[in-house]
Enzyme design. Structure first.
Site, short mmCIF file in Angstrom:
data_model
loop_
_atom_site.label_atom_id
_atom_site.label_comp_id
_atom_site.label_asym_id
_atom_site.label_seq_id
_atom_site.Cartn_x
_atom_site.Cartn_y
_atom_site.Cartn_z
N ALA A 73 32.11 -1.45 64.44
CA ALA A 73 32.35 -0.15 65.09
C ALA A 73 31.13 0.75 64.93
O ALA A 73 31.02 1.49 63.95
CB ALA A 73 33.59 0.52 64.50
N GLU B 70 23.06 8.07 66.04
CA GLU B 70 23.72 9.29 66.56
C GLU B 70 23.85 9.22 68.09
O GLU B 70 23.61 10.20 68.80
CB GLU B 70 22.97 10.54 66.10
CG GLU B 70 23.13 10.71 64.59
CD GLU B 70 22.75 12.09 64.08
OE1 GLU B 70 23.03 13.07 64.78
OE2 GLU B 70 22.22 12.15 62.97
N GLU C 67 21.76 4.75 75.82
CA GLU C 67 22.77 4.40 76.85
C GLU C 67 24.01 5.28 76.71
O GLU C 67 24.63 5.67 77.72
CB GLU C 67 23.16 2.92 76.74
CG GLU C 67 22.06 1.94 77.11
CD GLU C 67 21.03 1.73 76.00
OE1 GLU C 67 21.15 2.36 74.92
OE2 GLU C 67 20.09 0.95 76.22
#
Ligand SMILES: Cc1cc2nc3c(=O)[nH]c(=O)nc-3n(C[C@H](O)[C@H](O)[C@H](O)COP(=O)(O)OP(=O)(O)OC[C@H]3O[C@@H](n4cnc5c(N)ncnc54)[C@H](O)[C@@H]3O)c2cc1C
Length: 387
Positions: A134, A365, A369
């Site tokens: 994640a 951060e 994209e």
């Protein structure tokens, strides 16, 4: 010597130019040459120096200026520190990012316990959101926190955690399950040394910074260590990142300015084919492009910072600044390396160090994209609202 004319732009107030001048002089004396072999020791020393000199107060939301964040000051500080020493910028930024959730959403007891020590450089902070599965997709987080009486029990992993291994405390985001996806996450402060919490692995990256993978194995923390409401962790994380996203653009700007200054000085000195490198029109075209990219990045960065300080929404503007400043800085630094020739790829040369330093800013951060998607989403929303 960098051109400081931009400090006259209408985004700034007189105090900002004063802050920049004072920090520039301080950084030249105290951090410019601080590049040791032990990155942990250097980072600790930088945090201490920044704290003792009073600069860290600017990174803490609850400190100074009536508790208001001065985004332009944070950006100017990051830009200036990055121009002198990338690790000094990192040390400053992480004190702010690592303690931001506490400043913005913490209880009074949490703020009193952590914030002053962070501001004085006596406690090192970390922000633990990303996991092996994640990163960009934060809502896929697996690390879990199960409530058990008046405590929570944490199990899982976090990775790419800046200051991992040297931090005194970590703001950790974990799934508490109030709702699926992003709405079932809560934030906790976990002190280093808490049983069940360990540094699973130190991670080496191309520009050395303290970085680690963290493991939680039945790690029990008092419920009083939860930051904000249960299930509000995603909001806490995004609000914290929102304060600091524009400042990543400012750090990239600082790296680009240093690269430009170094390249310009070199080009006017380096003799070849009976003239200097700067006498060639090909060099002049490149210098013109670098300077224009720097100004464009600065305009976007300080527009976003100024707009934020006025209380306006800056989702689109911060994303534009972060994307443009980091991508442009990469190109400016690459051009500087090219102008230095062999010197530019010599270990320890300023251009070589900047070349390694800039790369991660296009990823963390919110990768470029992700910024593109944010900008497009805002544009489409605005178009829909006005139709
Ligand atoms: C030096 C460094 C320091 C860090 N410090 C911290 C920290 O202190 N705390 C913390 O929690 N995390 C930290 N991170 C983690 C960072 O936030 C993640 O690396 C980042 O969010 C990307 O996640 P990922 O690495 O899993 O890449 P992935 O999510 O796998 O993404 C890989 C690439 O896919 C592309 N991509 C992403 N989304 C899309 C899309 N929608 N469409 C097309 N392409 C896409 C991007 O190019 C991206 O780089 C740090 C990372 C680095 C490198």
């Amino acid at each position: 010597m960098a051109d400081k004319a931009y400090l006259d732009w209408p985004f700034f107030e007189p105090r900002h130019a004063e802050l920049e001048a004072a920090l520039d002089a301080w950084a030249l004396e105290h951090v410019r040459g601080l590049h040791g072999k032990d990155v942990d020791a250097d980072c600790r020393q930088l945090v201490r120096l920044l704290g003792e000199a009073g600069w860290l107060h600017h990174a803490i939301a609850s400190e100074g200026d009536g508790g208001k964040i001065d985004t332009r000051a944070i950006c100017l500080i990051r830009e200036t520190l990055a121009r002198h020493n990338g690790l000094a910028d990192f040390a400053f930024a992480m004190q702010g990012l690592g303690s931001g959730a506490i400043s913005l959403f913490g209880s009074q007891a949490q703020r009193e316990h952590y914030s002053p020590r962070v501001a004085r450089g006596e406690a090192i902070a970390a922000f633990a959101l990303s996991e092996p599965g994640a990163g960009s997709d934060v809502a896929a987080m697996q690390c879990a926190a199960r409530q058990d009486g008046d405590s929570y029990v944490l199990d899982g992993e976090k990775t790419w955690i800046s200051n991992g291994g040297i931090a005194d405390f970590y703001v950790v985001f974990a799934r508490t399950g109030e709702a699926p996806g992003a709405r079932g996450i809560s934030a906790f402060v976990v002190d280093a040394g808490t049983p069940g919490f360990e540094i699973a692995e130190r991670i080496e990256v191309i520009a050395p910074h303290p970085l680690a993978r963290l493991r939680f194995d039945a790690c029990r923390v008092p419920a009083a260590q939860r930051i904000g409401e249960a299930g509000q962790g995603f909001k806490v994380a995004m609000a914290t990142l929102d304060v600091f996203r524009t400042s990543v653009a400012a750090a990239a700007l600082g790296f680009a300015r240093r690269a430009f200054d170094e390249a310009l000085a070199h080009a006017t000195r380096r003799q070849m084919f009976g003239q200097t490198l700067a006498d060639f029109q090909l060099t002049q075209a490149r210098l013109a492009q670098m300077a224009t990219q720097i100004d464009a990045s600065a305009l976007l960065t300080y527009r976003a910072a100024w707009q934020r300080d006025r209380g306006a929404k800056v989702t689109k503007e911060a994303a534009m600044a972060k994307m443009t400043a980091t991508e442009s800085a990469q190109q400016v630094i690459d051009a500087a390396v090219q102008m230095f020739g062999g010197l530019g790829v010599t270990s320890g040369h300023p251009a070589e160090m900047l070349y390694r330093e800039i790369r991660a800013l296009r990823i963390y951060e919110g990768a470029t994209e992700v910024q593109q998607l944010i900008i497009a989403r805002e544009l489409l929303r605005e178009a829909k609202e006005s139709s």
